[in-house]
Design an enzyme around this catalytic site. Structure first.
Site, PDB file in Angstrom:
ATOM      1  N   ALA A  62       0.860  -1.186   0.000  1.00 49.72           N
ATOM      2  CA  ALA A  62       0.000   0.000   0.000  1.00 49.72           C
ATOM      3  C   ALA A  62       0.896   1.235   0.000  1.00 49.72           C
ATOM      4  CB  ALA A  62      -0.883  -0.026   1.244  1.00 49.72           C
ATOM      5  N   GLY A 101       0.493  -5.131   0.787  1.00 52.96           N
ATOM      6  CA  GLY A 101      -0.603  -5.108  -0.175  1.00 52.96           C
ATOM      7  C   GLY A 101      -0.214  -5.719  -1.513  1.00 52.96           C
ATOM      8  N   GLU A 104      -0.744  -9.238  -1.146  1.00 54.95           N
ATOM      9  CA  GLU A 104      -2.197  -9.453  -1.031  1.00 54.95           C
ATOM     10  C   GLU A 104      -2.862  -9.417  -2.416  1.00 54.95           C
ATOM     11  OE1 GLU A 104      -2.451  -6.404   2.138  1.00 54.95           O
ATOM     12  OE2 GLU A 104      -3.590  -7.907   3.250  1.00 54.95           O
ATOM     13  N   GLU A 124       3.693  -5.868   7.403  1.00 58.58           N
ATOM     14  CA  GLU A 124       2.878  -4.806   8.001  1.00 58.58           C
ATOM     15  C   GLU A 124       3.122  -4.596   9.490  1.00 58.58           C
ATOM     16  OE1 GLU A 124       1.841  -6.811   5.654  1.00 58.58           O
ATOM     17  OE2 GLU A 124       0.447  -5.831   4.289  1.00 58.58           O
TER      18      GLU A 124
END
Ligand code: 3H9
Length: 693
Positions: A62, A101, A104, A124
């Site tokens: 992210a 992310g 992910e 994270e």
């Protein structure tokens, strides 16, 4: 070009994320991926999609710079759910790294390929959050609870080979060409008639490993909230269907986003990168460093030499005579042997270092071909000047002359040579082959390319370099000396050293100040007090209890006794009943009436002293920015990373609160507790330390 492109190669839709430098999933990228997948679904010519990253990696996660700002749709979980729901198969093709992310996104795909050398991880928790776009739900479904717990609560990425073994990826690509490998795999899947294979549709993972893992984490987390919260999210995966599990993950993720720990860890992440960005070295080429010289083979010199050898440099170490040089070689060999036994170096590597890249001897002539010399001799100005005069005579023009002094005036050392522009301070921390901090002390005349070289060398040595100016103690030891004094005052006023250590460990420090003294050796603190005695102010309070311990030969761990008693083989130490009497005598000498200190007051005083001196160090330009102070404390002084560093911590507490504390403490001691002008000014202007970063 848009951040996400779509092109068709035969029946294969290639969706490329191109958002340098790390393809972070910014709002534009999320939007671009969503649009690309809508196009893929509607494109009758496309039978399968491949998602890959342009540049040197797949997707770095992210966009961290968006954290703490108002969220903009589409959210990453929605984008990834959309990928997973595609009616035609989707392949993620990973090269370089797939983190957070990014991984992910790959978990939302139906098939995963990674190129050789790729790493995959969910880091994270290192940012104080948890994988918030399905990672805690999909990863355990794919690779099992135990392996997912390890990856998610530890945050350390794994290599492609391991990912293939545990089922995270389906194939390792061959060759160098990512696109070709991806097309090859997608073509194979098309030929096989492969169908979408959503990870979210896999059965719930096993709950059995959760409890034991929770117990382990409770012991190891040391105040950090993210790892245990991530475990709760994985626990939810074992109990709920994917939709409910994702909702629970989102709830826990949003909770962590609001914590000061998230803000502290992200401050640390960006500061680590900002710390090396100095206007004075922007665009300046460093000098080439291949061969370094080290003067002095004691603990520090041998540690520096080993650090350089393990980083691929050649080292010439000189000592006063051949016998001392042999001893230094022995120390280095011992450290290398330990590296071999820990698997960090192989036996042929050790052999090559000792036979080809290390020379140890006596005589300055041996240094004449080195590119940079670091002296690590006795801390005495006359001794240092003598060393620098000899270096000045033998070193070639353009070589860099560095001192590892921890407090001496480097301007004075530089001025004693004919080449002050080539002189710099490189302040390593002991043990030098382990500690990550390097203070780069820039003297008045130091040339910018010498500074640039010091930063480049630090990178090569695996260190975090922080620029410091010249003063007694530079950034770290100068601030340390101040908050250590605050701790000693508390002892004189009634606090037990053990209570102080315990309160600060609870705060998150790796060790309390008296445990640190025992580790460093009480002779070090004694020598510092002696050195500073001449300049002492009549109102300064002397920690005579520390002097008493020194005179009793209780020098800490190395003598088995300091503030603590160290039984054979125990480095943690246990309380010593005699300390109370020694401290009581110091209080009686001073004529103080001891009083109680609770943990809150201990932490407030300690931190106020640290922040106050930190503010002075910034104001005087010794540290360029508050973030430089923070980095010194995270990397050299065991400050809890999740609190971001002392200056960031001060911002989270509120500078007005810190200033109010200092003013209150000054009511009984206005000599020690004088507010730093910068702190006062920031409070008046309603600003934070962050505003100076
Ligand atoms: C996440 O994904 C949350 C999700 O689970 C849920 C969401 C709902 N964002 O390190 P470098 C910048 S959390 C923004 O020097 P390298 C960095 O600041 C994220 N910026 O390169 C630097 O900027 P500058 C989980 C980022 O090659 C520049 O890129 N992911 C990001 O040595 C170059 O960085 C992580 O925790 C980012 N995500 O290493 C991975 N990442 O040039 C964090 C980097 O202005 N990133 N920047 O100083 C890394 O570990 C390394 O950057 C990486 C590349 C290994 C990727």
């Amino acid at each position: 070009m848009s951040d996400v492109s779509y092109d068709l190669e035969g029946q294969i839709a290639v969706i490329t994320v191109d958002n340098p430098p790390v393809n972070a999933l910014s709002r534009a990228v999320r939007d671009g991926i969503r649009q690309a997948f809508s196009r893929f679904e509607a494109d009758d010519a496309a039978g399968i999609a491949v998602i890959l990253g342009a540049g040197r990696l797949f997707i770095g996660g992210a966009d961290i710079s968006e954290f703490g700002k108002p969220p903009h749709p589409p959210s990453l979980p929605d984008v990834i759910n959309g990928i997973e729901a595609a009616a035609k198969p989707v392949v993620a093709a990973i090269h370089g790294t797939a983190l957070g992310g990014g991984l992910e996104v790959a978990l939302g795909a139906h098939y995963r390929l990674a190129m050789p050398g790729a790493t995959l991880g969910l880091p994270e928790v290192k940012l104080g959050i948890l994988p918030g776009a399905g990672g805690t739900q999909r990863l355990p479904r794919l690779i099992g609870t135990e392996a997912a717990l390890r990856m998610i609560t530890g945050g350390t990425p794994i290599a492609a080979e391991q990912a293939l073994e545990n089922g995270l990826i389906d194939r390792i690509g061959t060759g160098e060409d990512l696109r070709a490998a991806a097309l090859d795999y997608a073509g194979f899947l098309l030929d096989e008639g492969a169908a979408p294979r959503p990870v979210g549709a896999l059965p719930r993972p096993d709950a059995a490993p959760i409890d034991a893992w929770r117990k382990t984490l409770e012991k190891s987390a040391r105040g950090e909230v993210a790892p245990l919260t991530a475990l709760c999210a994985i626990d939810a995966a074992t109990r709920h269907d994917i939709r409910e599990g994702l909702a629970e993950e989102r709830r826990l993720f949003m909770h962590l986003m609001e914590t000061p720990q998230r803000s502290g860890l992200i401050h640390a992440f960006f500061s680590e990168r900002a710390v090396a960005k100095l206007p004075e070295i922007k665009g300046i080429a460093p000098r080439a460093i291949r061969h370094i010289g080290v003067i002095g083979g004691g603990t520090m010199g041998a540690g520096i030499a080993t650090n350089a050898l393990l980083s691929g440099l050649s080292v010439t170490l000189i000592e006063r005579d051949a016998q001392s040089a042999e001893k230094a070689r022995g120390t280095i060999t011992g450290i290398l042997d330990a590296a071999v036994s820990r698997g960090m170096l192989d036996a042929p590597g050790r052999e090559a270092i000792l036979t080809q890249r290390l020379q140890a001897g006596a005589g300055y002539d041996a240094l004449k071909d080195t590119d940079l010399v670091i002296e690590a001799v006795f801390e005495n100005m006359d001794v240092k000047k003598d060393v620098f005069a000899k270096l000045d005579a033998v070193m070639r023009p353009g070589a860099i002359l560095a001192t590892n002094t921890s407090y001496l005036d480097i301007d004075e050392i530089a001025a004693s040579t004919s080449r002050p522009a080539d002189v710099i301070g490189l302040h390593f921390f002991s043990p030098a082959h382990i500690m990550k901090l390097l203070e780069v002390v820039v003297a008045q005349e130091t040339a910018p390319d010498v500074v640039a070289t010091a930063f480049a060398l630090a990178k090569k040595l695996g260190k975090t370099a922080v620029r410091a100016g010249v003063c007694d103690g530079f950034i770290g030891n100068r601030i340390l000396s101040h908050y250590r004094t605050a701790a000693d005052h508390m002892v004189l006023d009634g606090a037990s050293p053990y209570r102080i250590d315990a309160a600060l460990k609870d705060f998150g420090f790796a060790m309390g100040p008296y445990q640190v003294s025992d580790l460093a050796g009480l002779d070090i603190g004694y020598a510092t007090r002696q050195r500073k005695a001449a300049k002492a102010h009549p109102k300064d309070r002397a920690p005579t209890f520390a002097d008493a311990l020194y005179h009793k030969g209780r020098l800490g761990q190395k003598t088995g006794r300091g503030y603590y008693i160290y039984d054979a083989g125990d480095r943690r130490g246990r309380h010593d009943p005699e300390i109370e009497a020694i401290v009581a005598e110091a209080r009686a000498q001073e004529g103080t009436n001891p009083r109680e200190f609770d943990d809150d007051e201990i932490v407030r005083r300690y931190m106020a002293a640290m922040v106050n001196e930190g503010a002075r160090v910034v104001e005087e330009g010794i540290a360029m920015r508050p973030l430089d102070v923070d980095m010194v404390f995270l990397y050299g002084y065991g400050f809890p990373r999740w609190r971001g560093g002392p200056m960031h911590y001060a911002d989270t507490v509120g500078l007005d609160t810190i200033l109010a504390d200092i003013r209150r403490f000054a009511e009984t001691d206005d000599h020690f507790w004088t507010p730093a002008p910068l702190l006062e000014r920031l409070v008046v202007e309603g600003r934070s330390f962050a505003s100076l970063n």
